[in-house]
Design an enzyme around this catalytic site. Structure first.
Site, PDB file in Angstrom:
ATOM      1  N   ASP A  29      41.433  43.250  38.731  1.00 34.58           N
ATOM      2  CA  ASP A  29      41.994  44.102  37.637  1.00 34.58           C
ATOM      3  C   ASP A  29      43.318  44.058  37.507  1.00 34.58           C
ATOM      4  O   ASP A  29      43.979  43.080  38.117  1.00 34.58           O
ATOM      5  CB  ASP A  29      41.589  45.677  37.852  1.00 34.58           C
ATOM      6  CG  ASP A  29      42.074  46.097  39.258  1.00 34.58           C
ATOM      7  OD1 ASP A  29      42.996  45.179  39.700  1.00 34.58           O
ATOM      8  OD2 ASP A  29      42.163  47.231  39.589  1.00 34.58           O
ATOM      9  N   ASP A  42      46.910  46.059  37.827  1.00 30.19           N
ATOM     10  CA  ASP A  42      47.476  47.588  38.182  1.00 30.19           C
ATOM     11  C   ASP A  42      48.998  47.780  37.805  1.00 30.19           C
ATOM     12  O   ASP A  42      49.615  46.899  37.893  1.00 30.19           O
ATOM     13  CB  ASP A  42      47.425  47.613  39.784  1.00 30.19           C
ATOM     14  CG  ASP A  42      46.107  47.173  40.270  1.00 30.19           C
ATOM     15  OD1 ASP A  42      44.899  48.013  40.170  1.00 30.19           O
ATOM     16  OD2 ASP A  42      45.915  46.171  40.841  1.00 30.19           O
ATOM     17  N   ASP A  82      44.338  49.510  35.802  1.00 32.91           N
ATOM     18  CA  ASP A  82      44.572  50.816  36.535  1.00 32.91           C
ATOM     19  C   ASP A  82      45.972  51.265  36.287  1.00 32.91           C
ATOM     20  O   ASP A  82      46.863  50.438  36.450  1.00 32.91           O
ATOM     21  CB  ASP A  82      44.637  50.610  38.182  1.00 32.91           C
ATOM     22  CG  ASP A  82      42.862  50.552  38.620  1.00 32.91           C
ATOM     23  OD1 ASP A  82      42.196  51.266  37.787  1.00 32.91           O
ATOM     24  OD2 ASP A  82      42.877  50.031  39.724  1.00 32.91           O
TER      25      ASP A  82
HETATM   26  P1  8DG Z   1      42.285  42.581  42.969  1.00 28.97           P
HETATM   27  O1  8DG Z   1      42.649  43.618  42.077  1.00 28.97           O
HETATM   28  O2  8DG Z   1      42.970  41.485  42.763  1.00 28.97           O
HETATM   29  O3  8DG Z   1      40.786  42.614  43.734  1.00 28.97           O
HETATM   30  O4  8DG Z   1      43.111  42.975  44.498  1.00 28.97           O
HETATM   31  P2  8DG Z   1      44.118  44.146  44.525  1.00 28.97           P
HETATM   32  O5  8DG Z   1      45.013  44.491  43.360  1.00 28.97           O
HETATM   33  O6  8DG Z   1      45.028  43.994  45.862  1.00 28.97           O
HETATM   34  O7  8DG Z   1      43.031  45.453  44.524  1.00 28.97           O
HETATM   35  P3  8DG Z   1      42.973  46.778  44.070  1.00 28.97           P
HETATM   36  O8  8DG Z   1      41.562  47.394  44.419  1.00 28.97           O
HETATM   37  O9  8DG Z   1      43.452  46.664  42.465  1.00 28.97           O
HETATM   38  O10 8DG Z   1      43.844  47.746  44.804  1.00 28.97           O
HETATM   39  C1  8DG Z   1      45.205  47.715  44.427  1.00 28.97           C
HETATM   40  C2  8DG Z   1      46.157  48.634  45.505  1.00 28.97           C
HETATM   41  O11 8DG Z   1      45.794  50.077  45.209  1.00 28.97           O
HETATM   42  C3  8DG Z   1      45.596  48.542  46.989  1.00 28.97           C
HETATM   43  O12 8DG Z   1      46.658  48.594  47.642  1.00 28.97           O
HETATM   44  C4  8DG Z   1      44.826  49.679  47.269  1.00 28.97           C
HETATM   45  C5  8DG Z   1      45.568  50.797  46.223  1.00 28.97           C
HETATM   46  N1  8DG Z   1      44.458  51.712  45.931  1.00 28.97           N
HETATM   47  C6  8DG Z   1      43.182  51.904  45.345  1.00 28.97           C
HETATM   48  N2  8DG Z   1      42.810  53.210  45.202  1.00 28.97           N
HETATM   49  C7  8DG Z   1      43.791  53.844  45.518  1.00 28.97           C
HETATM   50  C8  8DG Z   1      44.006  55.143  45.641  1.00 28.97           C
HETATM   51  O13 8DG Z   1      42.977  56.021  45.132  1.00 28.97           O
HETATM   52  N3  8DG Z   1      45.091  55.670  45.977  1.00 28.97           N
HETATM   53  C9  8DG Z   1      45.965  55.019  46.353  1.00 28.97           C
HETATM   54  N4  8DG Z   1      47.320  55.578  46.766  1.00 28.97           N
HETATM   55  N5  8DG Z   1      45.964  53.595  46.455  1.00 28.97           N
HETATM   56  C10 8DG Z   1      44.819  53.080  45.883  1.00 28.97           C
HETATM   57  O14 8DG Z   1      42.460  50.757  45.101  1.00 28.97           O
HETATM   58 MN    MN Z   2      44.133  45.091  41.526  1.00 28.58          MN
HETATM   59 MN    MN Z   3      43.285  48.402  40.947  1.00 31.87          MN
END
Ligand code: 8DG
Ligand code: MN
Ligand code: MN
Length: 368
Positions: A204, A206, A292
Site C-alpha cells: 500500500d 502510507d 492509508d
Molecule cells: P508494505 O506496505 O510495503 O507491506 O510495508 P509497510 O508500509 O511497512 O507496512 P504497513 O502495513 O503499511 O504498515 C506501516 C506502518 O504502520 C507499520 O509500522 C505499522 C503501522 N501501523 C499499522 N496499523 C497501525 C495502527 O493501527 N496504528 C499505528 N500506530 N500504526 C499502525 O499498520
Molecule cells: Mn505500507
Molecule cells: Mn499501511
C-alpha cells in the site's frame, strides 16, 4: 595470530531498534524461510512463536555478510533452538523440510489466499478454511456474507495483490498533496511506511498529515475524503477514529486530544495513463491501490512519524525497549515516563530516540 588475522567478532545488540537493518541484506535465503514459519504461526494465532521467528530473521538481516556455517551464529542474540535447527538444515541441505512442507500445505496456502483479501483477518480466514473454502473465488461461489471492506477486497483482489511500485506511490503522493493543499495550504504531508524506508514496492502507500497550527488538522480527514470522492478517485474508504489507542499498549497520550487522531483505509482508483503513456485503448485504464491516510496533531507528529514508518518488527521492538529497559510507554501519540509520571515531548524522531537512550536509526535502516 596477529590482530589483523582475527575474524572480527560481530557484536549484535539484542533489540532490533538498537541495530541498523538495511533493506538489502545478505541472508534472504534464510530469512524468507524463517518468515514462512513466522507467517504460519500467525495463521494459527501463535504470536509468541511468530515473533520468535521474526526476531531470528531480523538478526540475520543485520549481518554484514552471508552466513555460511552454523558456528558463525553462536554469539548472536535472539536465535532460538528451533530457528537454529531450521538455519542449520538450510545451510547443509539447501532447504528445510519444515519450511517446504509448510509452504506446500493446503492449510497455509488457503490462509495466505484468504488473508490476502483486504478486510479479512486471521480469525475470519481460519473459520472459512475450516468450512472448506480455499480462495476468494470460493467466497463468491458459496455466497459468503461479506462486509463492505471484504466486498472491495474480493472485487479488487488481483490489483491489491499486485505490488505497488515506487513510481505509482509517487503518482498517489501528488494526488494526496493536491487534495490536502486544496483544503489546508499549510498542511504537511509525509510519506511513511515501507516507501519511507526505501522499499521499491509495497502492499500500500502510507501518508501522515499534520498542520503546524495545533488544532487546524481537526476534521481534516472527512474533508480530504470528500474531495477525493468528488474527483472520483476513491473505490473504497473507511475513516475511523484511531482504534490503536484503545489497544493494550499502555498509556497512549494525554486524554485531552483523545479523538483528534484519525485514519482512513482506502482504495484509490489510479489512472494508468498517468504512468504508462503507451497503454492501449482497449487495456484497462486504471488500477486499484491501497492507500492509508493518517492525520495527527502537530504535537504528536514526531511520534506518529516514528510509529507509522515501521517496520512492524522495528516498532514492536521500540515499544518493548521502552517498556522493559526504560520503564516508559511508547505509542504513535506519545512517550510516557512511568517513573517520572510524565509525558516526554518531542518534535523530531531524533529526540524520541534520545529520550529512549537509543542511537538514532534512520528510516532506511529500520527494515528489521
Ligand atoms: P508494505 O506496505 O510495503 O507491506 O510495508 P509497510 O508500509 O511497512 O507496512 P504497513 O502495513 O503499511 O504498515 C506501516 C506502518 O504502520 C507499520 O509500522 C505499522 C503501522 N501501523 C499499522 N496499523 C497501525 C495502527 O493501527 N496504528 C499505528 N500506530 N500504526 C499502525 O499498520
Ligand atoms: Mn505500507
Ligand atoms: Mn499501511
Amino acid at each position: 595470530p596477529k590482530p589483523s588475522e582475527v575474524t572480527p567478532v560481530i557484536r549484535m545488540k539484542s533489540y532490533a531498534c538498537q541495530r541498523r537493518t538495511p533493506l538489502k541484506h545478505h541472508n534472504s535465503f534464510l530469512t524468507e524461510a524463517l518468515e514462512i514459519l513466522a507467517e504460519n504461526a500467525e495463521f494459527s494465532e501463535n504470536e509468541g512463536r511468530s515473533v520468535a521467528f521474526r526476531r531470528s530473521a531480523s538478526v540475520l538481516k543485520a549481518l554484514p555478510h552471508a552466513v555460511r556455517t552454523i558456528d558463525e551464529l553462536k554469539d548472536l542474540p535472539c536465535l532460538g533452538e528451533h530457528s537454529l535447527s531450521v538455519i542449520k538444515e538450510i545451510l547443509e541441505d539447501g532447504t528445510s523440510r519444515e519450511v517446504e512442507s509448510t509452504r506446500q500445505s493446503e492449510q497455509f496456502q488457503a490462509m495466505k489466499a484468504l488473508t490476502g483479501v483486504f478486510g479479512v483477518g486471521v480469525k475470519t480466514a481460519d473459520r472459512w478454511v475450516r468450512e472448506g473454502l480455499r480462495s476468494p473465488l470460493d467466497l463468491v461461489d458459496t455466497g459468503q456474507k461479506l462486509n463492505h471492506a471484504q466486498q472491495a477486497g474480493v472485487q479488487y483482489y488481483k490489483d491489491l495483490n499486485t505490488p505497488v511500485t515506487r513510481k505509482e506511490a509517487m503518482v498517489i503522493s501528488v494526488i494526496v498533496e493536491k487534495a490536502v493543499k486544496a483544503l489546508l495550504p499549510e498542511a504537511i504531508i509525509t510519506l511513511t511506511g515501507g516507501f519511507r524506508r526505501g522499499k521499491e514496492v509495497g502492499h500500500d502507500v502510507d501518508f501522515l498529515i499534520t498542520h503546524p497550527e495545533e488544532g487546524a488538522e481537526e476534521k481534516l480527514m472527512p474533508k480530504i475524503v470528500n474531495w477525493l470522492e468528488d474527483q472520483g478517485l476513491l473505490l473504497y474508504q473507511k475513516t475511523t477514529r484511531n482504534s490503536y489507542l484503545e489497544s493494550k499498549d499502555g498509556p497512549a497520550r494525554p486524554p485531552s486530544n483523545m479523538d483528534r487522531f484519525e485514519r482512513c483505509f482506502s482504495i484509490f482508483k489510479l489512472e494508468q495513463s498517468k504512468i504508462d503513456s503507451n497503454a492501449h485503448a482497449e487495456a484497462s485504464s486504471w488500477r486499484a491501490i491501497r492507500v492509508d491516510l493518517v492525520v495527527s496533531p502537530y504535537s504528536q507528529f514526531a511520534f506518529a512519524t516514528l510509529g507509522w514508518t515501521g517496520s512492524k518488527l522495528f516498532e514492536r521492538e521500540l515499544r518493548r525497549w521502552a517498556g522493559q529497559e526504560k520503564g516508559m510507554s511508547l505509542s504513535s501519540h506519545a512517550l510516557y515516563d512511568s517513573k517520572k509520571k510524565c509525558y516526554l515531548q518531542a518534535s523530531s524522531e531524533e529526540e524520541i530516540f534520545t529520550h529512549l537512550g537509543l542511537e538514532y536509526i534512520p528510516p532506511s535502516e529500520r527494515n528489521a
